[in-house]
Design a protein around this motif. Structure first.
Motif, PDB file in Angstrom:
ATOM      1  N   LEU A  20      -5.869  -3.300  -0.640  1.00  0.00           N
ATOM      2  CA  LEU A  20      -5.373  -3.458   0.711  1.00  0.00           C
ATOM      3  C   LEU A  20      -6.521  -3.412   1.699  1.00  0.00           C
ATOM      4  N   ARG A  56       5.790   5.923   8.021  1.00  0.00           N
ATOM      5  CA  ARG A  56       4.791   6.040   6.953  1.00  0.00           C
ATOM      6  C   ARG A  56       3.494   6.508   7.581  1.00  0.00           C
TER       7      ARG A  56
ATOM      8  N   LEU B 156      -5.186 -12.363  -7.836  1.00  0.00           N
ATOM      9  CA  LEU B 156      -4.462 -12.318  -6.577  1.00  0.00           C
ATOM     10  C   LEU B 156      -4.929 -13.361  -5.576  1.00  0.00           C
ATOM     11  N   LEU B 161      -1.226 -10.745  -2.318  1.00  0.00           N
ATOM     12  CA  LEU B 161      -1.696  -9.623  -1.524  1.00  0.00           C
ATOM     13  C   LEU B 161      -0.647  -9.241  -0.483  1.00  0.00           C
ATOM     14  N   LEU B 164       2.008  -7.333  -2.094  1.00  0.00           N
ATOM     15  CA  LEU B 164       1.612  -5.941  -2.354  1.00  0.00           C
ATOM     16  C   LEU B 164       1.807  -5.087  -1.113  1.00  0.00           C
ATOM     17  N   ILE B 165       1.396  -5.649   0.029  1.00  0.00           N
ATOM     18  CA  ILE B 165       1.517  -4.913   1.284  1.00  0.00           C
ATOM     19  C   ILE B 165       2.995  -4.672   1.581  1.00  0.00           C
ATOM     20  N   ALA B 168       4.259  -1.874  -0.507  1.00  0.00           N
ATOM     21  CA  ALA B 168       3.805  -0.570  -0.058  1.00  0.00           C
ATOM     22  C   ALA B 168       4.563  -0.147   1.193  1.00  0.00           C
ATOM     23  N   ARG B 169       4.979  -1.099   1.994  1.00  0.00           N
ATOM     24  CA  ARG B 169       5.725  -0.777   3.209  1.00  0.00           C
ATOM     25  C   ARG B 169       7.196  -0.596   2.934  1.00  0.00           C
ATOM     26  N   GLY B 170       7.613  -0.869   1.717  1.00  0.00           N
ATOM     27  CA  GLY B 170       9.020  -0.686   1.376  1.00  0.00           C
ATOM     28  C   GLY B 170       9.899  -1.815   1.868  1.00  0.00           C
TER      29      GLY B 170
END
Lengths: 594, 175
Positions: A20, A56, B156, B161, B164-165, B168-170
């Motif tokens: 990230l 978050r 990727l 990508l 993925l973000i 991670a942010r749900g």
């Protein structure tokens, strides 16, 4: 209250974080263009609100223990505050005590007895009723010597608490905590304590679930077995990864809790932390988790917040070692320090130059004049001590634990003393264990230290300098000072008490066993769509009434900060006046602000 | 072959014992202790902590307890995370490390050995130089550069990508 900000941080960077971080760094050009086109001020990174009502954030380094009775670290406290609530609960903006588990209380005229009335119908997250006896049991648990609670000392204003904690009495009934019925808690203090209601909101004072502790022993804080009484419960935890909290429907004010959940990532790498924020993965980077070299650059952004933090970075002088037993030597060393050059020059304005031992931010407390840079007087003082022009002065050493910033500051001070006083200073960099051993064993000349306040009162910065206090660590002893601190502890009148403390601080500065250098600052990033997180001098953030504003761009144009004030009107009334029966008494306005 | 392997395994025992013993005494010989913080821990609380972890006992008793514990893969409670056992913390992370190491070993054996043989057979030819060049580059480039480059380059694109973000942010369910 925290292990030193300079303690070594272990660097972790999981694959995801690294990805990230890199990903965020790949396309910086696209973002500002889009924002400028939309006519908005500059924010650091992505400002798209999440689709769910979940906050978050970077919780920071992995908490060591979040059993609130035993916790002591900064990030331990962050988790405890999300899960538990004490008799009082801090206002998110001012940190003043508001009714929490207790909806009203009375104080006896002599200031010694507090009678707390618990809200009717309180219960734990597992549905068990929460009673006044739970508080009594939990407080005694903190005090039991075998539990070795590091913050047991915070309960010492309570009558006989200290004796019980030190094993001088085994009779728990002698301790001034009584629960005459399920909803009444009567606390008797050893002496009037002006800040007692601030203490009852600290996590050491929250109730812990004895039913869960009886069943699971010291593993009761694991997800699945943990039972809490605050606005959130723990749903998921993975070491060095994240905590997931879910809204607690059994919390007394659950109707006004707008977040469905909170995710706290445990990231102690500062660059990863900043990059996750930029990429929009996290909405808030609390103070202490931004790389210091990035701060001058981050200042330009609207979502950056900078403010005073209740902490002082100072040097401590070992007065037991000559030539530091001479007060004129200590004064000379103090006056030869250009705090401005350190805080504003070396540290690029990320800290405030500070010449006092108590930080700012105590309403009503007037500081004595702080120490200032005065090279001429510094040389006079050194001459008075018998070392004109630094002649005959032995080489002295500054000890500090390993950290780039500690080294840079020590180098600056080394140069100042050399240039102003013409004395030789060597630097001694030590690993944490050796450093602490030298400090506690008074095996040092001058050592780097810092002090962060536990509660909003100058006493938390001054009481540790009395003779023989475990945190004095300078060998300094002054009977007049000891007397003033004791006198202040007995004083009920707040104005007189502050006057006494002011006198004590002036004495401490004049005697100079310490060299204050700078005032800590908070530097944090909060996304513009997050409401209800405020900068404050304790860096304590109750998250109960935080909310995510998906329509923030429209609100931003109206009034950027007025909107972020749920419950502000209540702030004025607060206290015992807010009696309102069950449920929605004091902070019912949380929903009204919108 | 079997006796050789057996001997090597048996040799590990004194080696591990020596390492464990050295680690035990080095840690105790170093200045400081496990319960030190910038804010003083009251003496009574410190004594209780020392007692709880058995640090108030004579050194030889501590050492014997440590050794018998280690032999049974019991490393005792964590000093840093008081509600956890060291064994648990290791058990949580070990499978991931093993998986990673397993794959790495597999690649090293399946690709590295044949390429090495190939280079050795054709010593001082361009094929040898190419193989050695790749190996040298792999060793010289720091892992933190090589790893993400491989991951980003091989697997990727920007779309992954972004996903993925979002995970991670749900915003997306990626369980």
């Amino acid at each position: 209250m925290v292990s030193a900000p300079g303690t070594p941080r272990r660097r972790i960077a999981t694959c995801l974080h690294l990805l990230l971080a890199l990903g965020a760094g790949c396309a910086p050009a696209a973002r500002p263009a889009a924002e400028v086109a939309a006519g908005h001020a500059r924010y650091f990174g992505d400002v798209t609100p999440p689709l769910d009502d979940v906050l978050r954030f970077n919780l920071g380094a992995e908490p060591e223990i979040y059993d609130p009775s035993l916790a002591a670290g900064q990030t331990d406290g962050r988790v405890c505050r999300i899960l538990f609530e004490g008799l009082t609960h801090e206002d998110a903006r001012t940190l003043e005590p508001r009714p929490g588990q207790a909806y009203r209380w009375e104080t006896s005229p002599d200031g010694l007895t507090y009678t707390f009335h618990l809200r009717p119908g309180l219960c734990w997250s597992d549905g068990t009723p929460l009673t006044a006896d739970d508080f009594r049991w939990s407080w005694l648990r903190v005090l039991k010597p075998e539990n070795a609670a590091r913050y047991a000392g915070l309960l010492s204003p309570i009558r006989n608490a200290e004796a019980y904690n030190h094993g001088e009495t085994a009779d728990s009934n002698a301790v001034g905590i009584a629960a005459p019925d399920d909803s009444t808690l009567v606390v008797t203090l050893a002496q009037p304590t002006a800040y007692f209601l601030y203490l009852t909101q600290f996590y050491t004072y929250v109730p812990v679930p004895r039913q869960a502790i009886a069943r699971h022993g010291n593993r009761w804080t694991m997800p699945g077995t943990i039972v809490s009484n605050g606005a959130f419960t723990l749903r998921y935890w993975r070491q060095n990864n994240r905590f997931e909290f879910a809204r607690n429907p059994r919390y007394w004010d659950a109707a006004n809790v707008r977040l469905q959940g909170i995710v706290g990532y445990t990231i102690d790498d500062l660059n990863t932390s900043a990059n996750l924020y930029k990429a929009g993965v996290i909405d808030w980077v609390p103070s202490g988790y931004l790389p210091s070299q990035a701060i001058p650059y981050l200042r330009e952004y609207r979502d950056f917040r900078h403010g005073n933090y209740q902490g002082v970075y100072f040097y401590s002088i070992n007065v037991k070692r000559p030539p530091f037993d001479n007060v004129w030597v200590r004064r000379a060393l103090n006056l030869a320090i250009d705090r401005d050059a350190i805080a504003n020059g070396l540290l690029k304005r990320s800290r405030e130059p500070w010449g006092n031992m108590t930080p700012s931010g105590y309403p009503g407390y007037e500081h004595p004049p702080g120490l200032r840079y005065d090279p001429v007087r510094a040389r006079e003082c050194l001459a008075k001590a018998g070392y004109p022009g630094g002649k005959g002065f032995r080489k002295i050493s500054i000890q500090f634990n390993t950290s780039e910033d500690h080294r840079r500051i020590a180098e600056a001070i080394q140069a100042m003393w050399k240039n102003v006083l013409h004395i030789q200073v060597e630097l001694s960099n030590q690993e944490w264990g050796s450093f602490m051993q030298g400090l506690t064993g008074l095996q040092y000349d001058i050592a780097r230290r810092s002090w962060l306040g536990d509660y909003l009162d100058p006493n938390t910065f001054l009481a540790c300098w009395i003779t023989g206090d475990g945190n004095n660590r300078s060998g300094w002893s002054n009977r007049r000072y000891d007397g003033l601190i004791r006198q202040a502890a007995r004083e009920i009148d707040p104005v007189l008490r502050f006057a006494i403390l002011r006198e004590a601080e002036a004495l401490l500065l004049d005697e100079g066993p310490t060299i204050p250098v700078y005032h800590y600052s908070t530097n944090e990033l909060v996304k513009p769509y997050v409401h209800g997180i405020y900068q404050n001098p304790l860096d304590v953030h109750p998250l109960n009434y935080v909310w995510i504003d998906r329509d923030w761009r429209n609100h931003e144009a109206e009034a950027p900060h007025a909107l972020a004030a749920p419950g502000a009107e209540d702030a004025a009334s607060g206290g015992p006046a807010a009696a309102g029966g069950a449920g929605r008494a004091p902070s019912a306005a949380a929903a009204r602000a919108h | 072959m079997v006796t050789f392997l057996l001997r090597r395994v048996l040799l590990m025992v004194p080696t591990l014992w020596a390492i464990a013993t050295l680690a035990f005494f080095l840690v105790r010989g170093a200045p400081g202790g496990p319960f030190q913080s910038e804010k003083e821990i009251p003496a009574a609380a410190r004594a209780q902590l020392m007692h709880k972890y058995g640090l108030d006992q004579p050194l030889h008793v501590q050492y014997l307890r440590f050794l018998t514990g280690v032999a049974r893969l019991d490393f005792g409670p964590s000093y840093k995370f008081p509600s956890r056992q060291v064994r648990e913390i290791i058990a949580e992370a070990l499978p991931v490390s093993l998986e990673l190491a397993g794959w790495a070993l597999l690649i090293a054996v399946l690709a590295g050995v044949p390429i090495g043989i190939f280079a050795a057979v054709r010593q001082n030819t361009s094929a040898d130089y190419a193989a050695m060049g790749v190996a040298l580059a792999g060793v010289s480039v720091p892992n933190f550069v090589l790893g993400p480059t491989l991951v980003l380059g091989v697997r990727l694109g920007p779309a992954e990508l972004a996903e993925l973000i979002a995970c991670a942010r749900g915003e997306r369910d990626c369980a």
